[in-house]
Design a protein around this motif. Structure first.
Motif, mmCIF file in Angstrom:
data_model
loop_
_atom_site.group_PDB
_atom_site.id
_atom_site.type_symbol
_atom_site.label_atom_id
_atom_site.label_comp_id
_atom_site.label_asym_id
_atom_site.label_seq_id
_atom_site.Cartn_x
_atom_site.Cartn_y
_atom_site.Cartn_z
ATOM 1 N N ASP A 193 0.852 -1.191 0.000
ATOM 2 C CA ASP A 193 0.000 0.000 0.000
ATOM 3 C C ASP A 193 0.889 1.243 0.000
ATOM 4 O OD1 ASP A 193 -2.218 1.657 0.069
ATOM 5 O OD2 ASP A 193 -2.540 1.450 2.224
ATOM 6 N N HIS A 362 7.538 1.528 5.808
ATOM 7 C CA HIS A 362 7.479 0.097 6.055
ATOM 8 C C HIS A 362 8.764 -0.550 5.574
ATOM 9 C CE1 HIS A 362 3.400 -0.702 7.326
ATOM 10 N NE2 HIS A 362 2.871 -0.050 6.318
ATOM 11 N N TYR A 387 6.398 -7.516 4.257
ATOM 12 C CA TYR A 387 5.079 -6.893 4.328
ATOM 13 C C TYR A 387 4.058 -7.847 3.720
ATOM 14 C CZ TYR A 387 1.733 -2.996 3.428
ATOM 15 O OH TYR A 387 0.649 -2.154 3.385
ATOM 16 N N ASN A 425 5.417 -6.557 8.855
ATOM 17 C CA ASN A 425 4.129 -5.893 9.045
ATOM 18 C C ASN A 425 2.970 -6.768 8.583
ATOM 19 O OD1 ASN A 425 2.530 -3.268 9.487
ATOM 20 N ND2 ASN A 425 1.904 -3.902 7.428
ATOM 21 N N GLU A 426 2.019 -7.020 9.501
ATOM 22 C CA GLU A 426 0.756 -7.716 9.183
ATOM 23 C C GLU A 426 0.971 -8.957 8.350
ATOM 24 O OE1 GLU A 426 -1.932 -4.945 7.391
ATOM 25 O OE2 GLU A 426 -2.380 -3.968 9.285
ATOM 26 N N TYR A 491 -12.094 -0.209 8.803
ATOM 27 C CA TYR A 491 -12.314 -1.406 7.968
ATOM 28 C C TYR A 491 -13.362 -2.325 8.593
ATOM 29 C CZ TYR A 491 -8.243 -0.008 5.273
ATOM 30 O OH TYR A 491 -7.373 0.693 4.482
ATOM 31 N N GLU A 515 -0.684 0.659 14.554
ATOM 32 C CA GLU A 515 -1.487 1.397 13.568
ATOM 33 C C GLU A 515 -2.943 1.464 14.004
ATOM 34 O OE1 GLU A 515 -1.357 0.014 9.449
ATOM 35 O OE2 GLU A 515 0.812 -0.288 9.606
ATOM 36 N N TRP A 560 -1.860 5.559 12.246
ATOM 37 C CA TRP A 560 -1.566 5.585 10.802
ATOM 38 C C TRP A 560 -2.285 6.762 10.190
ATOM 39 C CZ3 TRP A 560 2.054 3.121 8.268
ATOM 40 C CH2 TRP A 560 1.981 3.058 6.861
ATOM 41 N N ASN A 580 -3.503 7.521 -0.306
ATOM 42 C CA ASN A 580 -4.058 7.015 0.939
ATOM 43 C C ASN A 580 -4.281 8.250 1.814
ATOM 44 O OD1 ASN A 580 -4.179 6.093 3.710
ATOM 45 N ND2 ASN A 580 -3.473 4.103 2.995
ATOM 46 N N LYS A 582 -5.218 8.607 4.967
ATOM 47 C CA LYS A 582 -5.267 8.451 6.435
ATOM 48 C C LYS A 582 -4.344 9.424 7.153
ATOM 49 C CE LYS A 582 -6.938 3.748 6.233
ATOM 50 N NZ LYS A 582 -6.681 3.513 4.802
#
Ligand code: GCB
Length: 613
Positions: A193, A362, A387, A425-426, A491, A515, A560, A580, A582
């Motif tokens: 992303d 990231h 990621y 990450n995630e 989300y 985040e 985030w 993005n 955010k």
């Protein structure tokens, strides 16, 4: 040298084909150097025509190059056909991504050839020279005066090649093929992303050193003993036995140490009366290092970082991390941030928000970020681009990830600001993923036992019970922090759901929420239930903060994100348009309403912390 050999093996694993670069020198910016920044001629080569022939055979696979752009030559006679010409091609700025410099290249993902010409006269007859690249995204093949020096893979870490004896007084031609294609087995993989900015995105320098020089060093305050500094200096070259001198005039430290046969000198000294580095007092001490004819300076802060149960202890005192996430992007022009001034701007905004901590997401950001954070007093989380859905079973993917981690730690191990190395990450829990990441954790600890290890993990809810949030991940057994991302109210559900949320986090470790957030177009207004408005985002922050405060082990957060950033995933017309949203700060630098909400919360946290003994 043992260390260099080891590093080369890791680099070799991560690359294919020609020679791997040597381990880059630490603190390259402090060395004698010829800057190669500026305008470089470029050839945009979407079919990689300069790299492979029409049978898809690589030009540089043969012992001698048989053609291709990298030769940077003019036809010797009419029988020689050359269908390119650097001199007549356009130019781009280095450092810089190509995407933000030319509209035609905004979405470009393939090869660009860069060429720079330079003259060079060595300082002394026995001096050595090294071509040092801050980073090139993603893959770089480097050619000097028609000969290939090697290749580096990984878009965010430094690399260098020794070029001693290969330079001419006039008209050296440095050609770099930079390719930013995404690969399923790459690190990162094809899906992210953020914008896949290609190019020579960081400084390029020709470094010059004496025949034997200092290539690496570390100053590490010992966890548990803030008065003792241990470290090493590593020499490279023909005289590894040269005595090494370390001086910190302000602390009256002056030590001379004798390296072993491999050129490694270890030392320790007491920090008599030194002021420890902290966000409130980011005290840096000037250090000079010398060995034979090599000498240069550095600025280092001394501090300890540890955990005890759920507490994070900075210099032995519990701290709450008031953070924010950041991409290495200048939102005002939608391109990679490349300079110290841009680092100062981004981190200055984080200070204005009331932060004492920043997550550099990231991937490894440029070295200026950590150096400016050292000066401004911002603690840092640094990260590698492991990621989402990495190829966990591929040993080459692992070697690539480990190499990027190694290059990051080696570059920033002396920055007081850096307190966390983050592995990933995630990433979806599986046996292969956890084995991959645990191996990385072991590698990070071996390289640097003085910092905290983390990864941005995930939460989940039991079937049919969306109010319960469980954070449970076998990786958390080996990390120092339990960090996770969560997007309740964006989300999943609405901001009002925050009031109902409860948390099951069965780890006696510090919890960091790495985040949370939601999109808002700066200047778009509506009620608090209208998505993409500043009001919705501000309400989400208002409701999230008390929800997180209920987690007993909560010791910090990095919402985030500080600024809107470009992302090709974000396609909603008139709202996202490739960004993005955010960010707490919009594309034009204007603060959104949520900025003030977080700022107020952080002011309260800072006041609470100030009252503690
Ligand atoms: C995430 C990712 C981050 C994204 C963000 C988002 O969980 O870690 O890279 O940009 O969410 O905006 O969805």
């Amino acid at each position: 040298m043992k260390r260099l050999l080891l590093l080369s093996v890791f680099s070799l694993l991560a690359v294919s084909g020609f020679g791997a670069p040597g381990a880059p020198f630490i603190n390259a910016a402090a060395r004698e150097a010829l800057s190669l920044n500026g305008r470089w001629h470029v050839i945009v080569d979407p079919y990689d025509n300069g790299y492979v022939n029409y049978r898809l055979e690589r030009f540089d696979a043969a012992p001698k190059p048989t053609g291709g752009y990298f030769l940077d030559q003019k036809p010797a006679n009419p029988s020689q056909l050359l269908e390119y010409d650097f001199d007549r091609s356009p130019s781009l700025n280095v450092p810089g991504d190509w995407n933000s410099q030319d509209d035609k290249l905004l979405y470009y993902e393939n090869t660009v050839w860069y060429r720079q010409l330079f003259d060079f006269t060595p300082g002394t007859a026995d001096a050595r020279q090294f071509l040092h690249f801050g980073a090139a995204n993603y893959e770089a093949d480097v050619y000097l005066n028609g000969a290939k020096l090697g290749r580096h893979v990984g878009g965010f870490t430094p690399f260098q090649f020794e070029v001693t004896g290969r330079l001419k007084p006039k008209g050296n031609s440095l050609v770099v093929r930079v390719n930013n294609q995404r690969h399923p087995e790459g690190v990162p993989t094809v899906n992210t992303d953020w914008w896949n900015y290609g190019g020579l995105t960081r400084d390029v320098r020709l470094l010059e050193t004496p025949a034997t020089c200092i290539c690496d060093y570390a100053f590490q305050v010992q966890p548990g003993d803030a008065h003792l500094v241990r470290g090493y200096v590593q020499l490279d070259g023909g005289a590894p036995g040269l005595p090494v001198r370390i001086e910190i005039p302000e602390l009256k430290v002056a030590v001379t140490v004798q390296p072993d046969q491999a050129g490694r000198a270890t030392f320790e000294f007491a920090l008599n009366g030194a002021e420890l580095w902290s966000p409130e007092h980011p005290r840096l001490y000037g250090i000079t290092l010398s060995a034979g004819a090599d000498h240069f300076s550095e600025k280092v802060g001394f501090r300890t970082i540890e955990t005890r149960g759920p507490d994070i202890l900075l210099n032995g005192k519990s701290i709450f991390l008031r953070g924010i996430c950041l991409h290495e992007e200048n939102p005002l022009r939608g391109g990679r941030a490349t300079t110290a001034a841009e680092a100062r701007q981004l981190l200055g905004w984080a200070k204005e928000l009331g932060c004492n901590y920043v997550r550099l997401a990231h991937y490894p950001h440029n070295e200026y970020m950590a150096r400016v954070a050292d000066e401004l007093g911002l603690l840092l989380w640094e990260e590698v681009p492991v990621y989402w859905t990495i190829h966990w079973d591929d040993p080459d993917t692992y070697a690539n990830a480990e190499n990027q981690l190694t290059e990051l730690i080696n570059r920033d191990r002396n920055r007081a600001s850096v307190i966390v190395w983050s592995m990933a990450n995630e990433t979806p829990i599986s046996t292969a993923r956890t084995a991959f990441l645990k191996k990385m954790v072991a590698r990070a600890r071996a390289l640097d036992p003085t910092r905290l290890i983390s990864a941005a993990m995930e939460r989940h809810s039991p079937q049919g019970d969306t109010a319960t949030n469980i954070v449970e991940d076998p990786l958390a057994e080996v990390t120092d922090l339990v960090s996770f991302n969560q997007y309740i109210g964006w989300y999943a559900g609405l901001p009002d759901d925050c009031a109902k949320a409860n948390w099951i986090i069965n780890y006696n470790k510090p919890v960091i929420v790495s985040e949370f957030g939601g999109d808002a177009l700066q200047g778009l207004h509506g009620d608090r239930l209208t998505r993409f408005t500043e009001e919705y985002q501000a309400d989400l922050y208002r409701q999230t903060l008390p929800m997180l405060d209920k987690i007993p082990q909560l010791r910090g957060m990095t919402p985030w994100i500080l600024c809107d950033f470009r992302s090709p995933r974000r396609v909603l017309p008139n709202i996202q348009d490739g960004w993005n949203r955010k960010g707490l700060i919009g594309e034009n630098g204007t603060r959104k309403q949520a900025f003030a909400v977080l700022q107020e919360y952080y002011a309260r946290k800072a006041a609470e912390a100030a009252k503690l003994p």
